[in-house]
Design an enzyme around this catalytic site. Sequence first.
Site, PDB file in Angstrom:
ATOM      1  N   ASP A 119       1.352   5.305   1.339  1.00 21.82           N
ATOM      2  CA  ASP A 119       0.993   6.367   2.267  1.00 21.82           C
ATOM      3  C   ASP A 119       1.507   7.691   1.718  1.00 21.82           C
ATOM      4  O   ASP A 119       2.571   7.734   1.098  1.00 21.82           O
ATOM      5  CB  ASP A 119       1.628   6.119   3.648  1.00 21.82           C
ATOM      6  CG  ASP A 119       1.128   4.828   4.277  1.00 21.82           C
ATOM      7  OD1 ASP A 119      -0.064   4.512   4.114  1.00 21.82           O
ATOM      8  OD2 ASP A 119       1.935   4.112   4.910  1.00 21.82           O
ATOM      9  N   ASP A 170       9.869   5.840  12.709  1.00 25.25           N
ATOM     10  CA  ASP A 170      10.624   4.886  13.515  1.00 25.25           C
ATOM     11  C   ASP A 170      12.058   4.636  13.031  1.00 25.25           C
ATOM     12  O   ASP A 170      13.007   4.837  13.762  1.00 25.25           O
ATOM     13  CB  ASP A 170       9.844   3.578  13.707  1.00 25.25           C
ATOM     14  CG  ASP A 170       9.218   3.033  12.430  1.00 25.25           C
ATOM     15  OD1 ASP A 170       9.510   3.570  11.346  1.00 25.25           O
ATOM     16  OD2 ASP A 170       8.441   2.060  12.514  1.00 25.25           O
ATOM     17  N   ASP A 181       0.841  -1.206   0.000  1.00 23.46           N
ATOM     18  CA  ASP A 181       0.000   0.000   0.000  1.00 23.46           C
ATOM     19  C   ASP A 181       0.870   1.247   0.000  1.00 23.46           C
ATOM     20  O   ASP A 181       2.088   1.167   0.168  1.00 23.46           O
ATOM     21  CB  ASP A 181      -0.964  -0.002   1.198  1.00 23.46           C
ATOM     22  CG  ASP A 181      -0.258  -0.349   2.483  1.00 23.46           C
ATOM     23  OD1 ASP A 181       0.904   0.077   2.643  1.00 23.46           O
ATOM     24  OD2 ASP A 181      -0.854  -1.041   3.325  1.00 23.46           O
TER      25      ASP A 181
HETATM   26  P1  ATP Z   1       4.743  -2.490   5.984  1.00 26.86           P
HETATM   27  O1  ATP Z   1       5.565  -3.014   4.874  1.00 26.86           O
HETATM   28  O2  ATP Z   1       4.461  -3.488   7.002  1.00 26.86           O
HETATM   29  O3  ATP Z   1       3.507  -1.738   5.561  1.00 26.86           O
HETATM   30  P2  ATP Z   1       5.520   0.105   6.898  1.00 26.86           P
HETATM   31  O4  ATP Z   1       6.838   0.655   7.317  1.00 26.86           O
HETATM   32  O5  ATP Z   1       4.885   0.731   5.711  1.00 26.86           O
HETATM   33  O6  ATP Z   1       5.721  -1.441   6.702  1.00 26.86           O
HETATM   34  P3  ATP Z   1       3.190   0.914   8.350  1.00 26.86           P
HETATM   35  O7  ATP Z   1       2.633   0.351   9.590  1.00 26.86           O
HETATM   36  O8  ATP Z   1       2.417   0.893   7.100  1.00 26.86           O
HETATM   37  O9  ATP Z   1       4.569   0.157   8.140  1.00 26.86           O
HETATM   38  O10 ATP Z   1       3.633   2.402   8.705  1.00 26.86           O
HETATM   39  C1  ATP Z   1       3.886   3.390   7.732  1.00 26.86           C
HETATM   40  C2  ATP Z   1       4.975   4.347   8.213  1.00 26.86           C
HETATM   41  O11 ATP Z   1       4.581   5.002   9.414  1.00 26.86           O
HETATM   42  C3  ATP Z   1       6.290   3.671   8.576  1.00 26.86           C
HETATM   43  O12 ATP Z   1       7.099   3.450   7.452  1.00 26.86           O
HETATM   44  C4  ATP Z   1       6.896   4.643   9.548  1.00 26.86           C
HETATM   45  O13 ATP Z   1       7.481   5.735   8.869  1.00 26.86           O
HETATM   46  C5  ATP Z   1       5.684   5.156  10.304  1.00 26.86           C
HETATM   47  N1  ATP Z   1       5.414   4.367  11.526  1.00 26.86           N
HETATM   48  C6  ATP Z   1       4.619   3.282  11.654  1.00 26.86           C
HETATM   49  N2  ATP Z   1       4.589   2.815  12.897  1.00 26.86           N
HETATM   50  C7  ATP Z   1       5.381   3.634  13.614  1.00 26.86           C
HETATM   51  C8  ATP Z   1       5.753   3.704  14.989  1.00 26.86           C
HETATM   52  N3  ATP Z   1       5.306   2.804  15.847  1.00 26.86           N
HETATM   53  N4  ATP Z   1       6.575   4.718  15.369  1.00 26.86           N
HETATM   54  C9  ATP Z   1       7.024   5.622  14.471  1.00 26.86           C
HETATM   55  N5  ATP Z   1       6.716   5.608  13.183  1.00 26.86           N
HETATM   56  C10 ATP Z   1       5.913   4.635  12.738  1.00 26.86           C
HETATM   57 MG    MG Z   2       2.828   0.365   4.988  1.00 26.70          MG
END
Ligand code: ATP
Ligand code: MG
Length: 457
Positions: A71, A156, A69
Site C-alpha cells: 500500500d 490501527d 501486497d
Molecule cells: P495484512 O497482512 O492482513 O494485509 P495489513 O495491516 O496490511 O495486514 P490491511 O487490511 O491491508 O492490513 O490494511 C492496511 C493498513 O491500513 C493497516 O496496516 C493499517 O495501517 C490500516 N488499517 C486497516 N484497517 C484498519 C482499521 N480498521 N482501522 C484503522 N486502520 C486500519
Molecule cells: Mg495489507
Amino acid sequence: MIKRFIRRVLRLGNGAQPEVFSSSEHGIDRERISYGARKVCDVLAGHGHQAYVVGGAVRDLMLGIQPKDFDVATDATPEEVHKLIRRSRMIGRRFKLVHAVFNAEIVEVSTFRAVNVAIGDDAPAEPGTGRMVDAHGRLLRDNVYGNREQDAARRDFTINALYYDPASETVLDYHQGVRDLKRRTLRIIGDPRARFREDPVRMLRAVRLAAKLDFQIAPKTRAPIQEMAGLIKNVPTARVFDEMLKLLLSGHASACLQRLRAEGLHHGLLPLLDVILEQPLGAKFVSLALAQTDRRIREEKPVSPAFLFAALLWHQVAAAWKAREAKRQSRIPALYEAMDDVLDRQTDALAIPRRLTATMKEIWALQPRFENRSGKRPFALLEHPRLRGAYDFLVLRVESGEADPELGEWWRRFIDGTPEERAALILPAPKGEAPRRRRRRRPKKRAEAGPPPALAD
Ligand code: ATP
Ligand code: MG
C-alpha cells in the site's frame, strides 16, 4: 528514558515530528519493495508529492516476512494520483482510493486522511468535520483528507503506522511502532476503548495480527476487548465476513482460534466461532479442517472458502440431520432440511454469500452418496463436478473418527483406479434393496424444496 519522554512532549507541542530510522536501523532492503510500489512512489515524488509505502508491508518487511501486497500513502488527492499513474482506476465505497495496476500487481494508493480525535463515551458526531459516528460511537465515515501525521494517527496499531520512503530509504515512525516491533507487541494507537468503539473490527484485527506475527497484545489494548466484543454485531455483516475470511485464510487460523480462546474472546466476537467452538463433538473435525487449510495456504496451494465453511458448520448440520431422522423423516430430505436450517440461522449473523452456500450444500449433500458402493451409482458420482471437494471432506470425516476408514480407503482406490479396478471394487447390492424403478415417485412438494434430480437418492 526521561530525556526521550521530554523530547516526545516537546515534539508533540510543535506538531509531532516522527522518529526517523535509517536503512541500517530498520534493515529493509529496497529491492524487496515491489516494482509497482516503487514506481508509484517515484512518479508521485517526481511531481512534488510525498509518497510512502505504508501499513502491513513495512511491518512485514521489518520482520523479514515477504508482504502479500503493498500500500502507498500520499498527499496527492485520488484525482491527482489517477492522472499521474497511467494504468490506474479510482475505486471507493467508504472512501476514495486509487488502484495502480502493474501486470499482476495492484498497488493501493490512499490519500492521507485525518481522523481520530479520541471520542469519549457519549461523544456526538462532530458537525463540519466530515466524521460521522453512530449511536454506538462507531465511525461511519472518515473521508477527510489530512496530513501525514494525521494519517498515522488514524491507523490501527503502532506497528501498522510506519512510513517507508523508497527514495531516502528511511522509515518514519510517529507512534513508537519500531519499538513495539522489537518488543513483539501489538499496541493500538490512542485510547483503546475509543478506537474499538469507532471500529469494532479492530478487535478482530488485533487477534488476527497477534496470531499471524506471534506478538503479544499490549495489556491496555487487550483489556477492553472482552467487554466490548459485543459491538461487533453493529458492524455490517459483509465486513465482518470479509474480516473473518481473512482470519480463516491467513494461514494462521488455528493459532488465531487458540488465541481467541486463550483471551476468552471466543464468545460474542464472531457468531460463527460461538457455533464451532461450542461443540465438543465437532472440535476435532474443526481443528483438522483449520490445520489442513493453514497447511495448504503455507504451501501456497489453493483453498476453497466454501469447503472451509462447509467443514466449520458440518457438525451443526449433522446434529440437525440426526434429529430429523430420529423423528422418522427419511434420510435424504432430512439432510436437505437440516442444511437449510443451519444456513438460515447463519446468514442472519454472518452473511455467507450465496455463491459459497451453493457449493457448501453440494459438498454436504454428496456425503451420504459415498455410502452407495454398488451398481452404477459410484460411477455416476465420478462425473460429479464437486467430487474432489466432497471426497476431501469425506477424508476429514474419516480422520476425525466420524466416518469409517474403510469407506475412505474404498473411495480413494475407486477414484484412482483403472476401469477394471473400479469394476472389481463394486459391492453387491445390499440385501433387500428394492430395484429403483419399483419405487414410488416422491410427492412433488419435496422435489421442489429438495435436491436437484442428480442428487436424489
Ligand atoms: P495484512 O497482512 O492482513 O494485509 P495489513 O495491516 O496490511 O495486514 P490491511 O487490511 O491491508 O492490513 O490494511 C492496511 C493498513 O491500513 C493497516 O496496516 C493499517 O495501517 C490500516 N488499517 C486497516 N484497517 C484498519 C482499521 N480498521 N482501522 C484503522 N486502520 C486500519
Ligand atoms: Mg495489507
